[in-house]
Design an enzyme around this catalytic site. Structure first.
Site, PDB file in Angstrom:
ATOM      1  N   ASN A  28       0.854  -1.190   0.000  1.00  0.00           N
ATOM      2  CA  ASN A  28       0.000   0.000   0.000  1.00  0.00           C
ATOM      3  C   ASN A  28       0.889   1.239   0.000  1.00  0.00           C
ATOM      4  O   ASN A  28       1.855   1.320   0.779  1.00  0.00           O
ATOM      5  CB  ASN A  28      -0.872   0.019   1.268  1.00  0.00           C
ATOM      6  N   GLU A  29       0.570   2.191  -0.839  1.00  0.00           N
ATOM      7  CA  GLU A  29       1.320   3.460  -0.888  1.00  0.00           C
ATOM      8  C   GLU A  29       2.822   3.217  -0.713  1.00  0.00           C
ATOM      9  O   GLU A  29       3.471   3.808   0.151  1.00  0.00           O
ATOM     10  CB  GLU A  29       0.776   4.455   0.156  1.00  0.00           C
ATOM     11  N   TYR A  57      -7.699  11.768  -2.307  1.00  0.00           N
ATOM     12  CA  TYR A  57      -8.382  12.433  -1.197  1.00  0.00           C
ATOM     13  C   TYR A  57      -8.661  13.889  -1.559  1.00  0.00           C
ATOM     14  O   TYR A  57      -7.892  14.504  -2.310  1.00  0.00           O
ATOM     15  CB  TYR A  57      -7.508  12.383   0.070  1.00  0.00           C
ATOM     16  N   GLU A  81      -8.713   3.975  -2.244  1.00  0.00           N
ATOM     17  CA  GLU A  81      -8.900   4.927  -1.136  1.00  0.00           C
ATOM     18  C   GLU A  81      -9.370   6.227  -1.755  1.00  0.00           C
ATOM     19  O   GLU A  81      -8.680   6.778  -2.627  1.00  0.00           O
ATOM     20  CB  GLU A  81      -7.601   5.177  -0.364  1.00  0.00           C
ATOM     21  N   GLN A 119     -13.157   5.953   5.333  1.00  0.00           N
ATOM     22  CA  GLN A 119     -13.192   4.538   5.645  1.00  0.00           C
ATOM     23  C   GLN A 119     -14.578   4.198   6.175  1.00  0.00           C
ATOM     24  O   GLN A 119     -15.374   5.100   6.427  1.00  0.00           O
ATOM     25  CB  GLN A 119     -12.122   4.213   6.660  1.00  0.00           C
TER      26      GLN A 119
HETATM   27  O1  AHR Z   1      -6.953   6.264   4.985  1.00  0.00           O
HETATM   28  C1  AHR Z   1      -5.942   6.787   5.781  1.00  0.00           C
HETATM   29  C2  AHR Z   1      -4.562   6.621   5.175  1.00  0.00           C
HETATM   30  O2  AHR Z   1      -4.487   7.370   4.001  1.00  0.00           O
HETATM   31  C3  AHR Z   1      -4.176   5.237   4.733  1.00  0.00           C
HETATM   32  O3  AHR Z   1      -3.677   4.465   5.767  1.00  0.00           O
HETATM   33  C4  AHR Z   1      -3.107   5.507   3.722  1.00  0.00           C
HETATM   34  O4  AHR Z   1      -3.020   4.486   2.757  1.00  0.00           O
HETATM   35  C5  AHR Z   1      -3.480   6.842   3.148  1.00  0.00           C
HETATM   36  O5  AHR Z   1      -2.417   7.718   3.122  1.00  0.00           O
END
Ligand code: AHR
Length: 520
Positions: A201-202, A268, A324, A373
């Site tokens: 992840n990332e 985001y 995400e 989430q």
């Molecule tokens: O969703 C919160 C965080 O955001 C996650 O853990 C990460 O993958 C992202 O930076």
């Protein structure tokens, strides 16, 4: 004299017939939506309505897990009220255990007798002690309760290929082996199905701070050991970019397209920037406008990402998973800032509606999306406080939009009045449409303008509307939200502001609203 009369008449028609927006100086005309009902070629993958549960704040612990001895009603430790609420969304998939947590999670710590499970420090999220009470068996139990697919994120940053291979074997191998026998000893005879598995992840950030070139090699190495044991077929997901990082995407595809089935993207949105994201509840119209502008930008990013993918995957085999996405606001005062708890207003609902419309429109490539989430963290469905639980405006959008899951996308052209703020302007309406198995057409529409209603004429090609029903989510204030004291302050109600005329739908969409129409 005759000429003056004509000019005066024209002026009167313009003033009376049109809705003059004095604030922006813009004259509103009827917005037009044309739905190509005969061009249904692509299915909207149900997984676009997916979720994400990380060991972060109160998402897993309290949000789901209260333990079998809790006074909060539960089934094998998982709270019933949250499961009951989520069942109404037809949750298709949950991604777990992270997020950044995934790359420091060692799955073997989370199986076996609970009192013997070691604890660890959750270094990313508040430096709190992780007890490992909720592990693989508990997560799979949750997925079975919800009837959803499991999406597991494997540890690349601090784990080994062996650990990753063992986990997949533990979960999915039905024969005799050390890992399968360990699963049986821990109480589960039958293997589970694991459809989705991510290799890290990332990894450009919290998952190891790698370059794309380095990660592409690491991905190929680890992915080799994510095996398909008999009866289980894993979709292998590579770590993709944050938003518009096309370089990361291109390098990964160039070096490793053959080894992946999907590649992720994270996106985001906020009103400000990462240093000052903005308050979840206390904002003005610029705070409303900015986050919607940032949301709509994803459309162009997905178009470019799809072009890059088409270069390396002409057949369209590889899915783009926006695993995400959502709003990220400043931490609530008095809360642990590492817990990412935030309130959720009508603004979040409009953002969710716009994102889901964009994902629907890109469903030929975007085959999964997971809002961040599911409980108590970022743009959550459910908020809890001890034994109390409530659902958010975003939850209601997911419930209203579930009609699109598994339906066929109907391309649409939208011609809407702009929504202006100062010198900037956005489309006033966001929309998408689909046809379900029974032939019903669903149209989801968001009016982004917080002040003006929108007159809409919705016509069809290849379909004549006879009947229309609908639901609406709106409120008086931009920041309207639910609380534990008033959990129904923002909830959907029947929508009556429309009619069928000459096989078209004529509707007045109130300001700052999400509407879903059903046409037959
Ligand atoms: O969703 C919160 C965080 O955001 C996650 O853990 C990460 O993958 C992202 O930076």
């Amino acid at each position: 004299m005759k000429r003056d009369l004509i000019i005066t008449t024209i002026l009167l028609i313009v003033l009376v017939g049109c809705n003059a927006n004095l604030k922006t100086g813009h004259v509103n005309t009827v917005n037009k939506l044309v739905i190509h009902a005969d061009a249904n070629k692509v299915t909207i993958s149900p997984e676009i309505y997916g979720h994400f549960a990380e060991h972060l704040g109160r998402c897993v612990y309290e949000g789901f897990w209260v333990g079998p001895n809790s006074t909060i009603p539960n089934t094998r430790g998982i709270r019933n009220d949250v499961v009951d609420a989520l069942k109404k969304l037809n949750v298709p998939v949950i991604r777990w255990p992270g997020g950044c947590f995934a790359d420091e999670y060692h799955w073997k710590d989370g199986v076996g007798p609970v009192e013997q499970r070691p604890s660890m420090v959750n270094t990313h999220w508040g430096m709190i002690t992780e007890t490992n009470r909720f592990g693989t068996h508990e997560f799979m139990d949750l997925c079975e309760m919800l009837g959803c697919q499991a999406y597991i994120s494997g540890n690349v940053g601090s784990g080994t290929p062996e650990e990753m291979q063992d986990w997949v074997e533990y979960m999915t191998f039905g024969g005799k082996s050390q890992m399968a026998d360990l699963r049986r000893a821990n109480g589960r005879e039958k293997p589970w199905k694991v459809k989705y598995f991510a290799v890290g992840n990332e990894n450009w950030g919290c998952g190891g701070n790698m370059t794309p070139e380095y990660y592409a090699d690491v991905f190929k190495r680890y992915a080799t050991y994510v095996r398909n044991y008999p009866g289980n077929n894993v979709t292998k997901i590579a770590c993709g970019p944050s938003g518009a990082d096309y370089h990361w995407l291109e390098v990964l595809l160039n070096k490793a397209a053959g080894q992946m089935d999907a590649i992720s993207m994270h996106y985001y949105v906020m009103s400000g920037d990462w240093n000052k994201k903005g308050s979840a509840t206390n904002f003005d119209e610029t705070g409303w406008f900015n986050v919607l502008r940032n949301t709509l930008e994803l459309d162009g990013i997905l178009k470019k990402a799809a072009d890059v993918m088409a270069k390396y995957d002409k057949q369209g085999r590889i899915g783009l998973y926006v695993d995400e996405w959502g709003t990220w606001w400043d931490a609530e005062k008095g809360d642990n800032p590492g817990f990412l708890y935030q309130q959720n207003t009508l603004r979040d609902a409009i953002v969710a509606g716009c994102f889901l419309n964009i994902f629907n429109q890109h469903c030929d490539r975007v085959r999964m999306a997971n809002i961040a989430q599911i409980n108590n963290v970022l743009q959550a469905m459910v908020l809890t406080k001890g034994e109390k639980m409530m659902v958010t405006p975003t939850y209601h959008v997911f419930e209203m939009f579930k009609v699109h899951q598994g339906a066929q996308l109907l391309p649409c052209d939208i011609n809407s009045n702009p929504y202006k703020n100062g010198s900037e302007s956005l489309t006033g309406l966001s929309a998408s449409a689909s046809k379900d198995k029974s032939g019903k057409i669903h149209i989801s529409i968001c009016n982004l303008n917080p002040e003006l209603p929108a007159e809409l004429e919705c016509g069809f090609e290849g379909f004549a509307a006879k009947k229309v029903t609908g639901r609406i989510l709106t409120a008086e204030a931009m920041n309207a939200h639910n609380t534990f004291e008033k959990p129904d302050a923002v909830r959907p109600v029947e929508f009556k502001g429309m009619e069928v005329k000459d096989s078209k739908i004529l509707a007045t969409i109130p300001s700052k609203a999400v509407v879903v129409l059903e046409a037959q």
